[in-house]
Design a protein around this motif. Sequence first.
Motif, PDB file in Angstrom:
ATOM      1  N   ILE A 157       0.843  -1.208   0.000  1.00  0.00           N
ATOM      2  CA  ILE A 157       0.000   0.000   0.000  1.00  0.00           C
ATOM      3  C   ILE A 157       0.870   1.247   0.000  1.00  0.00           C
ATOM      4  O   ILE A 157       0.625   2.213  -0.749  1.00  0.00           O
ATOM      5  CB  ILE A 157      -0.933  -0.014   1.213  1.00  0.00           C
ATOM      6  N   THR A 158       1.915   1.250   0.828  1.00  0.00           N
ATOM      7  CA  THR A 158       2.802   2.418   0.909  1.00  0.00           C
ATOM      8  C   THR A 158       3.515   2.655  -0.409  1.00  0.00           C
ATOM      9  O   THR A 158       3.630   3.799  -0.878  1.00  0.00           O
ATOM     10  CB  THR A 158       3.832   2.203   2.033  1.00  0.00           C
ATOM     11  N   THR A 159       4.004   1.589  -1.016  1.00  0.00           N
ATOM     12  CA  THR A 159       4.716   1.724  -2.295  1.00  0.00           C
ATOM     13  C   THR A 159       3.783   2.276  -3.380  1.00  0.00           C
ATOM     14  O   THR A 159       4.147   3.192  -4.151  1.00  0.00           O
ATOM     15  CB  THR A 159       5.276   0.365  -2.733  1.00  0.00           C
ATOM     16  N   ALA A 160       2.578   1.732  -3.420  1.00  0.00           N
ATOM     17  CA  ALA A 160       1.625   2.196  -4.445  1.00  0.00           C
ATOM     18  C   ALA A 160       1.236   3.649  -4.212  1.00  0.00           C
ATOM     19  O   ALA A 160       1.137   4.436  -5.170  1.00  0.00           O
ATOM     20  CB  ALA A 160       0.388   1.304  -4.428  1.00  0.00           C
ATOM     21  N   ALA A 161       1.011   4.043  -2.971  1.00  0.00           N
ATOM     22  CA  ALA A 161       0.620   5.419  -2.667  1.00  0.00           C
ATOM     23  C   ALA A 161       1.751   6.385  -2.991  1.00  0.00           C
ATOM     24  O   ALA A 161       1.519   7.497  -3.500  1.00  0.00           O
ATOM     25  CB  ALA A 161       0.219   5.532  -1.195  1.00  0.00           C
ATOM     26  N   SER A 162       3.005   5.984  -2.717  1.00  0.00           N
ATOM     27  CA  SER A 162       4.154   6.846  -3.037  1.00  0.00           C
ATOM     28  C   SER A 162       4.270   7.040  -4.544  1.00  0.00           C
ATOM     29  O   SER A 162       4.509   8.166  -5.032  1.00  0.00           O
ATOM     30  CB  SER A 162       5.436   6.228  -2.484  1.00  0.00           C
ATOM     31  N   LEU A 163       4.112   5.950  -5.283  1.00  0.00           N
ATOM     32  CA  LEU A 163       4.180   6.049  -6.752  1.00  0.00           C
ATOM     33  C   LEU A 163       3.052   6.917  -7.279  1.00  0.00           C
ATOM     34  O   LEU A 163       3.266   7.755  -8.177  1.00  0.00           O
ATOM     35  CB  LEU A 163       4.105   4.632  -7.343  1.00  0.00           C
ATOM     36  N   LEU A 164       1.860   6.753  -6.703  1.00  0.00           N
ATOM     37  CA  LEU A 164       0.709   7.537  -7.151  1.00  0.00           C
ATOM     38  C   LEU A 164       0.933   9.011  -6.883  1.00  0.00           C
ATOM     39  O   LEU A 164       0.613   9.873  -7.718  1.00  0.00           O
ATOM     40  CB  LEU A 164      -0.552   7.048  -6.434  1.00  0.00           C
ATOM     41  N   MET A 165       1.527   9.379  -5.731  1.00  0.00           N
ATOM     42  CA  MET A 165       1.735  10.783  -5.380  1.00  0.00           C
ATOM     43  C   MET A 165       2.789  11.422  -6.278  1.00  0.00           C
ATOM     44  O   MET A 165       2.667  12.577  -6.688  1.00  0.00           O
ATOM     45  CB  MET A 165       2.158  10.891  -3.916  1.00  0.00           C
ATOM     46  N   ARG A 166       3.837  10.627  -6.623  1.00  0.00           N
ATOM     47  CA  ARG A 166       4.877  11.184  -7.490  1.00  0.00           C
ATOM     48  C   ARG A 166       4.349  11.454  -8.898  1.00  0.00           C
ATOM     49  O   ARG A 166       4.797  12.387  -9.573  1.00  0.00           O
ATOM     50  CB  ARG A 166       6.069  10.222  -7.553  1.00  0.00           C
ATOM     51  N   ARG A 167       3.402  10.650  -9.320  1.00  0.00           N
ATOM     52  CA  ARG A 167       2.898  10.802 -10.681  1.00  0.00           C
ATOM     53  C   ARG A 167       1.625  11.646 -10.758  1.00  0.00           C
ATOM     54  O   ARG A 167       1.066  11.836 -11.838  1.00  0.00           O
ATOM     55  CB  ARG A 167       2.633   9.429 -11.295  1.00  0.00           C
ATOM     56  N   ALA A 168       1.194  12.105  -9.576  1.00  0.00           N
ATOM     57  CA  ALA A 168      -0.054  12.883  -9.563  1.00  0.00           C
ATOM     58  C   ALA A 168       0.148  14.216 -10.246  1.00  0.00           C
ATOM     59  O   ALA A 168       1.144  14.904 -10.029  1.00  0.00           O
ATOM     60  CB  ALA A 168      -0.522  13.089  -8.117  1.00  0.00           C
ATOM     61  N   GLU A 169      -0.806  14.570 -11.104  1.00  0.00           N
ATOM     62  CA  GLU A 169      -0.718  15.852 -11.825  1.00  0.00           C
ATOM     63  C   GLU A 169      -1.709  16.868 -11.274  1.00  0.00           C
ATOM     64  O   GLU A 169      -1.635  18.048 -11.610  1.00  0.00           O
ATOM     65  CB  GLU A 169      -0.985  15.623 -13.320  1.00  0.00           C
ATOM     66  N   THR A 170      -2.626  16.424 -10.426  1.00  0.00           N
ATOM     67  CA  THR A 170      -3.606  17.341  -9.844  1.00  0.00           C
ATOM     68  C   THR A 170      -3.759  17.027  -8.357  1.00  0.00           C
ATOM     69  O   THR A 170      -3.415  15.946  -7.877  1.00  0.00           O
ATOM     70  CB  THR A 170      -4.977  17.197 -10.530  1.00  0.00           C
ATOM     71  N   ASP A 171      -4.309  18.032  -7.629  1.00  0.00           N
ATOM     72  CA  ASP A 171      -4.550  17.826  -6.189  1.00  0.00           C
ATOM     73  C   ASP A 171      -5.577  16.737  -5.923  1.00  0.00           C
ATOM     74  O   ASP A 171      -5.574  16.122  -4.843  1.00  0.00           O
ATOM     75  CB  ASP A 171      -5.025  19.133  -5.543  1.00  0.00           C
TER      76      ASP A 171
END
Length: 472
Positions: free
Chosen positions: A273-287
């Motif tokens: 879960i932590t790994t996926a959330a970190s990857l998602l936050m780095r690739r996030a383009e919007t709030d």
Amino acid sequence: MASLAARRTVSEASAAQRRPHDHAVQFYDDDDFLSASVATFVGAGLANGQAVVIIATEEHREAFRRALLRRGLDVDAACSSGQMVLRDARETLAAFLIDGTPDWELFQTQVGGLVAKAASRSKGEVRAYGEMVDLLWTDGRPQEAIVLEQFWNDLRGIHSFTLLCAYGMGNFSREADGPDFHKVCGLHSRALPAESYPREADLDVQLAEVSRLQQRARALEHEIERRKQAEEELRKSREELERQNKDLLRTVRFSEMFVGILGHDLRNPLSAITTAASLLMRRAETDKVARPATRILSSAGRMARMIDQLLDFTRIRLGQGLPLARSANDLAEVCQTAADELDGDPRRIELHASGDTAGAWDGDRLLQLVSNLVGNALAHGARTAPVAVTVDGKRLEEVTLTVENAGAIPPEMLHVIFEPFRSGKDRKEDQSSGLGLGLYISHEIVLAHSGSIEVRSTQEEGTRFTVRLPRG
């Protein structure tokens, strides 16, 4: 050595020849009473020209001498003429003991010879007083005392004498002494009670006293029986309690092992879960994407701390203790790191350090300790005041850490504050684990470092946790 059967034959043959009360026993509580009783027995013999043999301790011999003098008897003249013979009880006893047991042949030679010599100078039957049996009983050898009583009886089948023995009543103060007490009485033709019995009273008073003694004996028997029943019930209750404690201990151990296994197994999915959330936050383009990812990471971090505390709790409860990896660390720097990690709180964390704050400690465990204490202060302290963290390194042998916040801990919580699962008020912004293990594990971390931790809390002064850590 004469056989036991031979001695019994002598005893049985002489039994028919004995006059009533020629072997009496005097029980006593007080030495003065004993002295008066012996002086009466001995004095009557001396007055009638009979020879007297006294085998007693030195203290008692002197007491008997004084009692006889008070009765107007010339003790020195009686001793000089051989009418009265005084012997030490301990020395005479030792003369016929073999491996601690009375020997009949030696007894007959030593004591029988003494009685025979006295009889040659007596105008009548010899009177003898002995307390060697009392010495044996006091020494914790009642069976040897009973054998010696039998020897005295056998000796009276050979020589003509009357005998008075004496026992302190303190020898028979236990319930278990009853059978031997009855056996002693049975070996004598008369048993004389201790001084508490009103022997000078008339028959009616004596009968009334006997009735009272019988009532007390019966009441004592009932009390003994009641206590035996109570002891049996207590024994059964203790056994049942021990069984329940063992069952409870097994249940607690199983629960603690289960918690540890569960915490360990939760690490893998939490890591994913932590790994996926970190990857998602780095690739996030919007709030809209970054904000939920940040919340997931924050919750995952909180869950990771909970799992770590569950595993620590399991190690402690299973007796494994907290493992330490000591190295050079600076407590002030550890506190700064903890403050930075908790910087999201709207209140300020004021950090003050002085002196040498370095030591040989486990850095990760110290960070866990400080984070628990500061997080606890932020979660439960008053929102209107900052949390003060002070590191004092002025002392040579130790470094002191204090964490202070406004607000008070309820008084009923202070004495259990370091016990597990003792959490305070629930708050959404709670920085602690939420399991009530933070302060418990903090306490164990301090103990593992051979330090101490204490808390003081009042409404006026607020709450202060003080940790003292040896430099290692």
